[in-house]
Enzyme design. Structure first.
Site, PDB file in Angstrom:
ATOM      1  CG  ASN A  19      62.364  36.051  -2.319  1.00  0.00           C
ATOM      2  OD1 ASN A  19      62.452  35.127  -1.509  1.00  0.00           O
ATOM      3  ND2 ASN A  19      61.749  37.188  -2.042  1.00  0.00           N
ATOM      4  N   GLY A  47      64.812  39.226  -4.069  1.00  0.00           N
ATOM      5  CA  GLY A  47      64.799  39.101  -2.602  1.00  0.00           C
ATOM      6  C   GLY A  47      65.406  40.380  -2.034  1.00  0.00           C
ATOM      7  CB  ALA A  50      69.752  38.783  -2.652  1.00  0.00           C
ATOM      8  CD  GLU A 147      61.335  39.883   1.044  1.00  0.00           C
ATOM      9  OE1 GLU A 147      60.404  39.931   0.243  1.00  0.00           O
ATOM     10  OE2 GLU A 147      62.525  39.850   0.671  1.00  0.00           O
ATOM     11  N   GLY A 230      57.722  56.865  -3.574  1.00  0.00           N
ATOM     12  CA  GLY A 230      57.617  56.556  -5.003  1.00  0.00           C
ATOM     13  C   GLY A 230      57.756  57.808  -5.843  1.00  0.00           C
ATOM     14  CB  ALA A 258      64.820  46.048  -6.955  1.00  0.00           C
ATOM     15  CB  ALA A 259      62.499  51.575  -7.209  1.00  0.00           C
ATOM     16  N   GLY A 260      63.061  50.478  -4.288  1.00  0.00           N
ATOM     17  CA  GLY A 260      63.240  50.705  -2.851  1.00  0.00           C
ATOM     18  C   GLY A 260      64.554  50.114  -2.342  1.00  0.00           C
ATOM     19  CG  ASP A 261      65.209  46.085  -2.574  1.00  0.00           C
ATOM     20  OD1 ASP A 261      64.812  46.255  -1.402  1.00  0.00           O
ATOM     21  OD2 ASP A 261      64.704  45.248  -3.343  1.00  0.00           O
TER      22      ASP A 261
HETATM   23  O1  RIB Z   1      62.045  44.625  -3.223  1.00  0.00           O
HETATM   24  C1  RIB Z   1      61.841  43.821  -4.346  1.00  0.00           C
HETATM   25  C2  RIB Z   1      61.874  42.374  -3.947  1.00  0.00           C
HETATM   26  O2  RIB Z   1      60.768  42.079  -3.140  1.00  0.00           O
HETATM   27  C3  RIB Z   1      61.788  41.421  -5.107  1.00  0.00           C
HETATM   28  O3  RIB Z   1      63.036  41.128  -5.663  1.00  0.00           O
HETATM   29  C4  RIB Z   1      61.064  40.222  -4.516  1.00  0.00           C
HETATM   30  O4  RIB Z   1      61.861  39.101  -4.399  1.00  0.00           O
HETATM   31  C5  RIB Z   1      60.551  40.694  -3.165  1.00  0.00           C
HETATM   32  O5  RIB Z   1      61.277  40.181  -2.136  1.00  0.00           O
END
Ligand code: RIB
Length: 322
Positions: A19, A47, A50, A147, A230, A258-261
């Protein structure tokens, strides 16, 4: 002289979304029907797929991303940024008619965000696309989020099983998903709102998270469930019944996007390296905390060195067994 042993470089396939994040910084969240003037606006690559691909690459993995963008300037930019991170993008396809996915992110001055996504081309990712990606290489692990279409997630998990590689599913964004169709995955990891969407269980205590984790294990037959909490850290629950709560590291939160990513990427890498879930959650907590200290999704994802520095600072609280 004996050469120093380099840690193995794991080859990871990420099947997921891309995204363009449109980030609007506001002094506070607007009330329903209210118009507010924003303070700053940025377009930042994001996203969940990504982001996790970038997170893994910054932690030393060799990463291939399978996904879809539109034939537009945002799609081209997102792919270019991934290439600069050393990520293989030959399976990031371009949809003929659909625009690149986007996320509108409101960020207030406490670091709290609210995100609305338009999935766009992410929903055009199809079975033929992912078959090409799976056929292209030998991967050590598969990383997924929610997603992209359900059928893509389900087929990817089946393909990973056939290949005998572990599948990690980060259960974001919050939505219902037929977990029974991905039985046998290795790790399932939602945050509290995602847990609520999957189980109907609202997390107001560690005991609630524990209850939700047990339900997720029974429905998905995952080897482990890791609930991201969190500021309250993370809860690990294994299929064998081991449960442990890991408190979060105290940091100055700028943007939790994006902390979760970051957490998902670090969890996977450390698990591949050590097969030790407790060490992996500890490491993931550090990565998630670091990501929250910077603005934006991909720019905030930490390197192994940054995580090591935070680890040595030795912050973080006491562990609580549940
Ligand atoms: O996890 C964060 C992401 O969630 C953001 O970058 C946004 O694009 C959504 O997909």
């Amino acid at each position: 002289m004996t050469p120093a042993l380099l840690p193995p470089r794991y080859s990871i396939l990420v099947v997921g979304s891309l995204n363009m994040d449109m980030v609007l910084e506001v002094s506070r969240m607007p009330l329903p029907g209210e118009s507010l003037v924003g303070q700053r606006y940025s377009r930042i690559p994001g996203g969940k797929g990504a982001n996790q691909a970038v997170g893994l690459a910054r932690l030393g993995a060799t990463v291939t991303l399978a996904g879809k963008v539109g034939k537009d300037a945002d799609g081209a930019r997102l792919v270019e940024v991934l290439k600069k991170e050393g990520i293989a993008t030959n399976f990031v396809f371009a949809a003929e008619k659909t625009a690149t996915g986007l996320a509108v992110i409101l960020l207030d001055n406490t670091g709290q965000n609210a995100i609305v996504t338009y999935p766009g081309a992410n929903l055009d990712l199809n079975e033929a696309d992912i078959l090409k990606a799976f056929a292209a290489g030998s991967f050590d692990a598969l990383m997924l989020q929610l997603e992209v279409p359900d059928e893509i997630i389900i087929s990817s998990c089946q393909l990973a099983k056939k290949m005998g590689i572990p599948a990690f599913v980060d259960a974001g964004p919050a939505r219902p998903f037929p977990l029974e169709r991905i039985r046998g995955i290795d790790v399932l990891s939602p945050n509290e709102t995602e847990l609520l969407a999957l189980t109907g269980i609202e997390v107001t205590s560690i005991a609630d998270a524990e209850l939700g984790a047990a339900e997720l294990i029974s429905r998905s037959n995952a080897k482990a469930v890791v609930i991201k909490l969190g500021a309250a850290g993370a809860l690990l629950r294994t299929a064998e019944g081991m449960g442990e709560h890991f408190p979060a590291h105290k940091v100055n939160v700028v943007d939790s996007t994006a902390a979760g990513d970051a957490f998902a990427a670090a969890l996977m890498i450390r698990y591949l390296e050590t097969s030790d879930l407790r060490k992996s959650v500890t490491y993931a907590n550090l990565a998630g905390a670091l990501a929250a200290t910077k603005l934006g999704a991909q720019p905030s994802l930490p390197t192994a060195l940054e995580i090591e520095v935070l680890r040595q600072q030795g912050q973080g609280g006491r562990r609580l067994h549940v």
